[in-house]
Design a protein around this motif. Sequence first.
Motif, PDB file in Angstrom:
ATOM      1  N   MET A 107      12.908 -98.841  49.899  1.00 19.86           N
ATOM      2  CA  MET A 107      13.405 -99.495  50.833  1.00 19.86           C
ATOM      3  C   MET A 107      14.171 -98.420  51.903  1.00 19.86           C
ATOM      4  SD  MET A 107      14.999-102.773  49.272  1.00 19.86           S
ATOM      5  CE  MET A 107      16.511-102.026  48.965  1.00 19.86           C
ATOM      6  N   VAL A 108      14.547 -97.209  51.141  1.00 18.94           N
ATOM      7  CA  VAL A 108      14.373 -95.901  52.364  1.00 18.94           C
ATOM      8  C   VAL A 108      13.681 -95.289  52.833  1.00 18.94           C
ATOM      9  CG1 VAL A 108      16.565 -94.084  53.235  1.00 18.94           C
ATOM     10  CG2 VAL A 108      16.860 -95.466  51.258  1.00 18.94           C
ATOM     11  N   GLY A 136       7.803 -92.203  50.629  1.00 18.87           N
ATOM     12  CA  GLY A 136       8.092 -91.592  49.468  1.00 18.87           C
ATOM     13  C   GLY A 136       9.100 -90.351  49.886  1.00 18.87           C
ATOM     14  N   LEU A 137       9.816 -89.744  48.545  1.00 19.69           N
ATOM     15  CA  LEU A 137      10.829 -88.871  48.631  1.00 19.69           C
ATOM     16  C   LEU A 137      10.121 -88.167  49.360  1.00 19.69           C
ATOM     17  CD1 LEU A 137      12.659 -88.549  45.660  1.00 19.69           C
ATOM     18  CD2 LEU A 137      13.209 -89.518  47.723  1.00 19.69           C
ATOM     19  N   PHE A 138       8.316 -86.857  49.374  1.00 19.17           N
ATOM     20  CA  PHE A 138       7.692 -85.707  49.716  1.00 19.17           C
ATOM     21  C   PHE A 138       6.867 -87.030  50.750  1.00 19.17           C
ATOM     22  CE2 PHE A 138      10.295 -84.601  46.245  1.00 19.17           C
ATOM     23  CZ  PHE A 138      10.926 -83.996  46.821  1.00 19.17           C
ATOM     24  N   GLY A 139       6.491 -88.134  51.134  1.00 19.85           N
ATOM     25  CA  GLY A 139       5.319 -88.497  52.016  1.00 19.85           C
ATOM     26  C   GLY A 139       5.617 -88.156  53.381  1.00 19.85           C
ATOM     27  N   VAL A 140       4.174 -87.632  53.506  1.00 17.79           N
ATOM     28  CA  VAL A 140       4.314 -87.447  55.155  1.00 17.79           C
ATOM     29  C   VAL A 140       3.792 -88.695  55.744  1.00 17.79           C
ATOM     30  CG1 VAL A 140       3.763 -85.931  57.301  1.00 17.79           C
ATOM     31  CG2 VAL A 140       3.556 -84.896  54.798  1.00 17.79           C
ATOM     32  N   ALA A 141       4.817 -89.479  56.182  1.00 17.68           N
ATOM     33  CA  ALA A 141       3.863 -90.761  57.004  1.00 17.68           C
ATOM     34  C   ALA A 141       2.414 -90.213  57.206  1.00 17.68           C
ATOM     35  CB  ALA A 141       5.291 -91.187  58.042  1.00 17.68           C
ATOM     36  N   GLU A 142       1.783 -90.645  57.507  1.00 18.40           N
ATOM     37  CA  GLU A 142       0.426 -91.159  57.793  1.00 18.40           C
ATOM     38  C   GLU A 142      -0.293 -90.088  57.487  1.00 18.40           C
ATOM     39  OE1 GLU A 142      -1.796 -93.706  59.421  1.00 18.40           O
ATOM     40  OE2 GLU A 142      -0.844 -94.746  58.394  1.00 18.40           O
ATOM     41  N   TYR A 152      11.139 -99.129  37.867  1.00 21.72           N
ATOM     42  CA  TYR A 152      10.802 -99.687  39.106  1.00 21.72           C
ATOM     43  C   TYR A 152      13.022 -99.766  40.023  1.00 21.72           C
ATOM     44  CZ  TYR A 152       7.542 -99.830  35.586  1.00 21.72           C
ATOM     45  OH  TYR A 152       6.478 -99.656  34.807  1.00 21.72           O
ATOM     46  N   LEU A 153      13.743 -99.746  39.470  1.00 21.48           N
ATOM     47  CA  LEU A 153      14.619 -99.914  40.540  1.00 21.48           C
ATOM     48  C   LEU A 153      14.974 -99.069  41.553  1.00 21.48           C
ATOM     49  CD1 LEU A 153      17.611-101.642  37.554  1.00 21.48           C
ATOM     50  CD2 LEU A 153      16.163-102.849  39.722  1.00 21.48           C
ATOM     51  N   VAL A 154      14.912 -98.004  40.481  1.00 19.89           N
ATOM     52  CA  VAL A 154      14.865 -96.413  41.219  1.00 19.89           C
ATOM     53  C   VAL A 154      13.564 -96.789  42.635  1.00 19.89           C
ATOM     54  CG1 VAL A 154      14.230 -93.532  41.306  1.00 19.89           C
ATOM     55  CG2 VAL A 154      15.563 -94.808  39.171  1.00 19.89           C
ATOM     56  N   VAL A 196       6.194 -93.703  39.731  1.00 17.88           N
ATOM     57  CA  VAL A 196       6.493 -92.546  39.894  1.00 17.88           C
ATOM     58  C   VAL A 196       5.090 -91.432  41.172  1.00 17.88           C
ATOM     59  CG1 VAL A 196       5.860 -90.002  39.191  1.00 17.88           C
ATOM     60  CG2 VAL A 196       6.456 -92.086  37.781  1.00 17.88           C
ATOM     61  N   ALA A 197       4.482 -91.799  41.334  1.00 18.07           N
ATOM     62  CA  ALA A 197       3.432 -91.670  42.377  1.00 18.07           C
ATOM     63  C   ALA A 197       4.221 -91.873  43.662  1.00 18.07           C
ATOM     64  CB  ALA A 197       1.587 -91.922  42.270  1.00 18.07           C
ATOM     65  N   ALA A 198       4.172 -93.019  43.966  1.00 22.12           N
ATOM     66  CA  ALA A 198       4.991 -94.313  44.932  1.00 22.12           C
ATOM     67  C   ALA A 198       6.366 -93.407  44.996  1.00 22.12           C
ATOM     68  CB  ALA A 198       5.339 -95.661  45.065  1.00 22.12           C
ATOM     69  N   ILE A 199       7.245 -92.840  44.277  1.00 21.29           N
ATOM     70  CA  ILE A 199       8.388 -92.179  44.864  1.00 21.29           C
ATOM     71  C   ILE A 199       7.847 -91.025  45.189  1.00 21.29           C
ATOM     72  CG2 ILE A 199      10.734 -91.497  43.508  1.00 21.29           C
ATOM     73  CD1 ILE A 199      10.715 -93.756  41.738  1.00 21.29           C
ATOM     74  N   GLY A 200       7.285 -90.250  44.527  1.00 22.39           N
ATOM     75  CA  GLY A 200       6.921 -88.667  45.008  1.00 22.39           C
ATOM     76  C   GLY A 200       6.216 -88.582  46.390  1.00 22.39           C
ATOM     77  N   GLY A 201       5.893 -90.210  46.679  1.00 22.86           N
ATOM     78  CA  GLY A 201       5.079 -89.619  48.310  1.00 22.86           C
ATOM     79  C   GLY A 201       3.142 -89.823  47.248  1.00 22.86           C
TER      80      GLY A 201
END
Lengths: 299, 223
Positions: free
Chosen positions: A284-285, A289-295, A276-278, A237-242
């Motif tokens: 992959m895209v 994560g969805l809301f993560g800011v790179a770096e 985990y599929l989600v 969940v945390a990874a998906i959200g960022g």
Amino acid sequence: MLNSILPLLVDGLANAALIFFVAVGLTLVFSVLRILNVAHGSFYSIGAYGAASLGLWLVSVGANPWLSYPALLVSAALVAALFGPTIERLLVRWTYGKGEAIQILVTFGLFLILEDLQRMVFGVQSLYQDTPMTLLGVTMVGGVVYLNYQILLIVLALIVLIGLRLLIKRTRMGRLLAAVVADREVSEAMGINTDRIFMLAFSIGVFLAALGGALATPTTGVAPGLGAETMVLAFAVAAIGGLGQIEGAAIAAVIVATAKVLAVYFVPALDSVAPYLVMLAVLMVRPQGLFGVAETRRV
Amino acid sequence: MLSIKNLDVSIEGAQILRGVSFDLEAGKTTVLIGRNGAGKTTTLRTVMGLQTKTGGRLMLGKTDLDRHPGYGRAKLGIGYAPEDRRLIPAFTVEENILLPAYATRMQRDERQRRLNEVYDLLPQLKTMGDRPGGGVSGGQGKMVALGRALMVADHVLLLDEPFQGLAPALALEYAQALKRLREARPEIAFLITESSPELLSSIADHSLQIERGLIEMEHGEAA
Ligand SMILES: Nc1ncnc2c1ncn2[C@@H]1O[C@H](COP(=O)(O)OP(=O)(O)OP(=O)(O)O)[C@@H](O)[C@H]1O
Ligand SMILES: [Mg+2]
């Protein structure tokens, strides 16, 4: 179809609420301390064991059953007070700025210790204490039965979400926290006791995980292995959200829960792998994560 | 006011500062000049407690700074504007300026009084107050970092290469702001680092030269 999917959805959202408590704690600890605490799920199961034990004890002494609600909160607070500051200070603090491998090894060691500790203290049987759920009863809408306790869980998750946001945006402590997240060194130079902020953030993380566990006992009970299971799901969940994103964790929890519901409804075989599929699809895209800011990370 | 004695600093086994000693006097401006990598930033970071020292003493008046953790130094009245500004990008400019006040639990009216003072001395900040710290130019950021340091700088103000990267017009503004500040707060000891001596000769009371972690020579009272 709505009548059959709605109860599943409420059920799913209630589960999302529980996993949100753990995931948002994980994400908060990550954004402040910059460590991924592999032992985070253990605080969920310890909170669950604590709440179940306290609840069963209240029953055994014939206490007022409504006391079972504050008991859930009290056990989460106790777990946070007992484990938060000590573990951060004695163990986690040594890993700051060290490589990720060290941090994962140390917190994995902590996870093993906490698992053994739970086995020693609570044994291997499962505990179940559902007074808080039965007391609230059910609501009938359109011939469908909803558990009021599940609705309470969803409301509590929203309160925690809004509360955390207000804490960070509106309070002195929250501002200091945000400053430390952005730049630890300059925060120190400007007068912030960053060690204390780290300890506080870690303890809030422990509290949120333990609260999730405590709130879960009336619906699912607690048994050995719960910590590991929860950790993996909370991480997804945390990874998906960022990682580091509070609202991201909330939305990801809902997405994961919905995915589970849809799987149960359409492809029951995929029920347990759906989250985990989600996660795979999202990462992959968008690897951040969805809301993560790179770096750069923020609370 | 601030006395630095025999400061030794090593980073990863390499000695960076070698017995650095000098005193900052209340009301005086000391300029520390050195090439890139000479040890200016390291000196300032050590005074702030951000860099551990291997030897030497730091005294603020009669207070041994070793007895105070890094975060306690702002409260002791040492203001610091880092070389690279280091504003909190998500905070507004005003929130950035106020950060040390919140961190040190400054009383509300004191906080407001100081903020007004900062705006009086650095009027260009007033119009930027609501902008995000991440949205100001590098030069403006230097000005914000100065304002932020001033919130707590009762005794000592440490400015690390404040003129580096400033366009001439902004550099002039900055220098004028420092002059106003010097008049408004005559008791503060200033320490300003710079890589070339010319820039600051007009405002320096003392200037020191640092080379490879060693204080090379000391000019007395500048004219
Ligand atoms: N974190 C670090 N790790 C390794 N070496 C460092 C570190 N910080 C500083 N140094 C070394 O210490 C020496 C002094 O650096 P310092 O930043 O104090 O110089 P400076 O005088 O501020 O230079 P500049 O004009 O470039 O800002 C340099 O040789 C630098 O390479
Ligand atoms: Mg420097």
